[in-house]
Write a protein that holds these residues in place. Structure first.
Motif, PDB file in Angstrom:
ATOM      1  N   ARG A  63       0.825  -1.216   0.000  1.00  0.00           N
ATOM      2  CA  ARG A  63       0.000   0.000   0.000  1.00  0.00           C
ATOM      3  C   ARG A  63       0.856   1.262   0.000  1.00  0.00           C
ATOM      4  NH1 ARG A  63      -2.864  -3.306   3.767  1.00  0.00           N
ATOM      5  NH2 ARG A  63      -4.732  -4.117   2.762  1.00  0.00           N
ATOM      6  N   VAL A  64       1.988   1.235   0.684  1.00  0.00           N
ATOM      7  CA  VAL A  64       2.865   2.403   0.743  1.00  0.00           C
ATOM      8  C   VAL A  64       3.689   2.542  -0.535  1.00  0.00           C
ATOM      9  CG1 VAL A  64       4.896   3.362   1.922  1.00  0.00           C
ATOM     10  CG2 VAL A  64       2.997   2.451   3.262  1.00  0.00           C
ATOM     11  N   ASP A  65       4.254   1.436  -1.015  1.00  0.00           N
ATOM     12  CA  ASP A  65       5.192   1.496  -2.139  1.00  0.00           C
ATOM     13  C   ASP A  65       4.538   1.477  -3.519  1.00  0.00           C
ATOM     14  OD1 ASP A  65       7.258   1.523  -0.309  1.00  0.00           O
ATOM     15  OD2 ASP A  65       7.624  -0.632  -0.437  1.00  0.00           O
ATOM     16  N   VAL A  69      -4.863   0.013  -1.910  1.00  0.00           N
ATOM     17  CA  VAL A  69      -6.149  -0.585  -2.250  1.00  0.00           C
ATOM     18  C   VAL A  69      -6.496  -1.652  -1.225  1.00  0.00           C
ATOM     19  CG1 VAL A  69      -5.967  -0.169  -4.742  1.00  0.00           C
ATOM     20  CG2 VAL A  69      -5.090  -2.297  -3.777  1.00  0.00           C
ATOM     21  N   GLU A  70      -7.764  -1.972  -1.176  1.00  0.00           N
ATOM     22  CA  GLU A  70      -8.241  -3.051  -0.308  1.00  0.00           C
ATOM     23  C   GLU A  70      -8.165  -4.365  -1.061  1.00  0.00           C
ATOM     24  OE1 GLU A  70      -9.028  -2.653   2.927  1.00  0.00           O
ATOM     25  OE2 GLU A  70      -8.387  -0.570   2.588  1.00  0.00           O
ATOM     26  N   GLY A  71      -8.171  -5.454  -0.325  1.00  0.00           N
ATOM     27  CA  GLY A  71      -8.244  -6.772  -0.933  1.00  0.00           C
ATOM     28  C   GLY A  71      -6.924  -7.496  -1.087  1.00  0.00           C
ATOM     29  N   VAL A  97     -10.920 -11.184  -8.648  1.00  0.00           N
ATOM     30  CA  VAL A  97     -10.473 -10.680  -9.951  1.00  0.00           C
ATOM     31  C   VAL A  97     -10.719  -9.177 -10.021  1.00  0.00           C
ATOM     32  CG1 VAL A  97     -10.889 -10.776 -12.443  1.00  0.00           C
ATOM     33  CG2 VAL A  97     -10.854 -12.888 -11.116  1.00  0.00           C
ATOM     34  N   GLU A  98     -11.860  -8.737  -9.510  1.00  0.00           N
ATOM     35  CA  GLU A  98     -12.190  -7.310  -9.533  1.00  0.00           C
ATOM     36  C   GLU A  98     -11.167  -6.509  -8.733  1.00  0.00           C
ATOM     37  OE1 GLU A  98     -14.437  -9.750  -8.715  1.00  0.00           O
ATOM     38  OE2 GLU A  98     -15.458  -9.744 -10.654  1.00  0.00           O
ATOM     39  N   SER A  99     -10.739  -7.031  -7.593  1.00  0.00           N
ATOM     40  CA  SER A  99      -9.714  -6.349  -6.790  1.00  0.00           C
ATOM     41  C   SER A  99      -8.392  -6.281  -7.537  1.00  0.00           C
ATOM     42  CB  SER A  99      -9.517  -7.058  -5.447  1.00  0.00           C
ATOM     43  OG  SER A  99     -10.649  -6.931  -4.634  1.00  0.00           O
ATOM     44  N   ILE A 104      -4.523  -2.716 -10.582  1.00  0.00           N
ATOM     45  CA  ILE A 104      -3.825  -2.254 -11.782  1.00  0.00           C
ATOM     46  C   ILE A 104      -4.308  -0.871 -12.189  1.00  0.00           C
ATOM     47  CG2 ILE A 104      -3.489  -2.697 -14.252  1.00  0.00           C
ATOM     48  CD1 ILE A 104      -3.510  -5.722 -13.494  1.00  0.00           C
ATOM     49  N   THR A 105      -5.609  -0.655 -12.163  1.00  0.00           N
ATOM     50  CA  THR A 105      -6.166   0.658 -12.513  1.00  0.00           C
ATOM     51  C   THR A 105      -5.615   1.747 -11.604  1.00  0.00           C
ATOM     52  OG1 THR A 105      -8.197  -0.346 -13.360  1.00  0.00           O
ATOM     53  CG2 THR A 105      -8.310   1.992 -12.735  1.00  0.00           C
ATOM     54  N   GLN A 106      -5.620   1.495 -10.312  1.00  0.00           N
ATOM     55  CA  GLN A 106      -5.123   2.484  -9.347  1.00  0.00           C
ATOM     56  C   GLN A 106      -3.611   2.678  -9.478  1.00  0.00           C
ATOM     57  OE1 GLN A 106      -7.162   4.422  -7.648  1.00  0.00           O
ATOM     58  NE2 GLN A 106      -8.790   3.282  -8.640  1.00  0.00           N
ATOM     59  N   TYR A 107      -2.886   1.596  -9.728  1.00  0.00           N
ATOM     60  CA  TYR A 107      -1.438   1.693  -9.912  1.00  0.00           C
ATOM     61  C   TYR A 107      -1.118   2.586 -11.110  1.00  0.00           C
ATOM     62  CZ  TYR A 107       3.427   0.305 -10.604  1.00  0.00           C
ATOM     63  OH  TYR A 107       4.791   0.311 -10.769  1.00  0.00           O
ATOM     64  N   LYS A 108      -1.797   2.359 -12.226  1.00  0.00           N
ATOM     65  CA  LYS A 108      -1.569   3.159 -13.423  1.00  0.00           C
ATOM     66  C   LYS A 108      -1.975   4.621 -13.204  1.00  0.00           C
ATOM     67  CE  LYS A 108      -3.161   1.208 -17.184  1.00  0.00           C
ATOM     68  NZ  LYS A 108      -3.900   0.343 -18.146  1.00  0.00           N
ATOM     69  N   ALA A 109      -2.994   4.843 -12.376  1.00  0.00           N
ATOM     70  CA  ALA A 109      -3.441   6.209 -12.109  1.00  0.00           C
ATOM     71  C   ALA A 109      -2.385   7.024 -11.358  1.00  0.00           C
ATOM     72  CB  ALA A 109      -4.752   6.186 -11.317  1.00  0.00           C
ATOM     73  N   GLY A 110      -1.437   6.340 -10.745  1.00  0.00           N
ATOM     74  CA  GLY A 110      -0.377   7.026 -10.011  1.00  0.00           C
ATOM     75  C   GLY A 110       0.700   7.629 -10.904  1.00  0.00           C
TER      76      GLY A 110
END
Length: 180
Positions: A63-65, A69-71, A97-99, A104-110
């Protein structure tokens, strides 16, 4: 009296061993350590790569690095070297699978957009699509040196492969070697 000592000694040996029913490992045993996520330690390492070791990673560190996200259930990371460049394979087990897709979506948003060119591109391998992420750093006094990472999910597992090289093909070969 001697007959009573035999069961007592057997019981004592079991107690000293710490358990009577060993737990099943959740992942592969590597260097005496049981990893929680399979796939980060390669069965067949691409030519020239040297396996350096692996370890489990705490969810809070992910979560830090990487992304908050949850899950996140489990994570493991393995280290490799090729021609003095370091490479990492991170495997993250998510609760669905949704998590994994959200990770990936949140990672790319960074990542911000690039001034020139595309930050993300889809690359097919191992019967799925992965996203190659390009970022630029300053290395050895040179500006705008590219670095590449590949991220994808296989069901509820997220894989992230990256290296400190400007050769996207070498990182891709390592990603392909996961088999996922």
């Amino acid at each position: 009296m001697k007959l009573l000592m035999i069961p007592f000694l057997a019981l004592l040996l079991v107690a000293v061993s710490g358990c009577t029913d060993p737990a099943e490992p959740t992942g592969p045993a590597v260097d005496g350590v049981v990893l929680s996520v399979d796939g980060v330690v390669l069965e067949t390492v691409p030519e020239g790569f040297e396996y350096l070791g692996a370890h489990d990673v705490e969810a809070d560190d992910i979560r830090v690095d990487y992304v908050d996200v949850e899950g996140i259930l489990n994570a493991s990371e393995a280290f490799y070297n090729l021609d003095s460049a370091d490479y990492w394979i991170m495997g993250v087990e998510m609760d669905s699978v949704e998590s994994a897709e959200n990770f990936i979506t949140q990672y790319k948003a960074g990542f911000g957009s690039l001034a020139v060119g595309n930050r993300f591109a889809e690359v097919p391998f191992n019967e799925h699509d992965a996203t190659v992420i390009t970022k630029y750093i300053t290395a050895g006094g040179e500006y705008n040196v590219p670095r590449y990472s590949y991220v994808w999910n296989n069901e509820n597992f997220v894989f992230l492969v990256k290296g400190n090289t400007d050769d996207a093909e070498v990182v891709l070969n390592l990603a392909k070697a996961t088999g996922f």
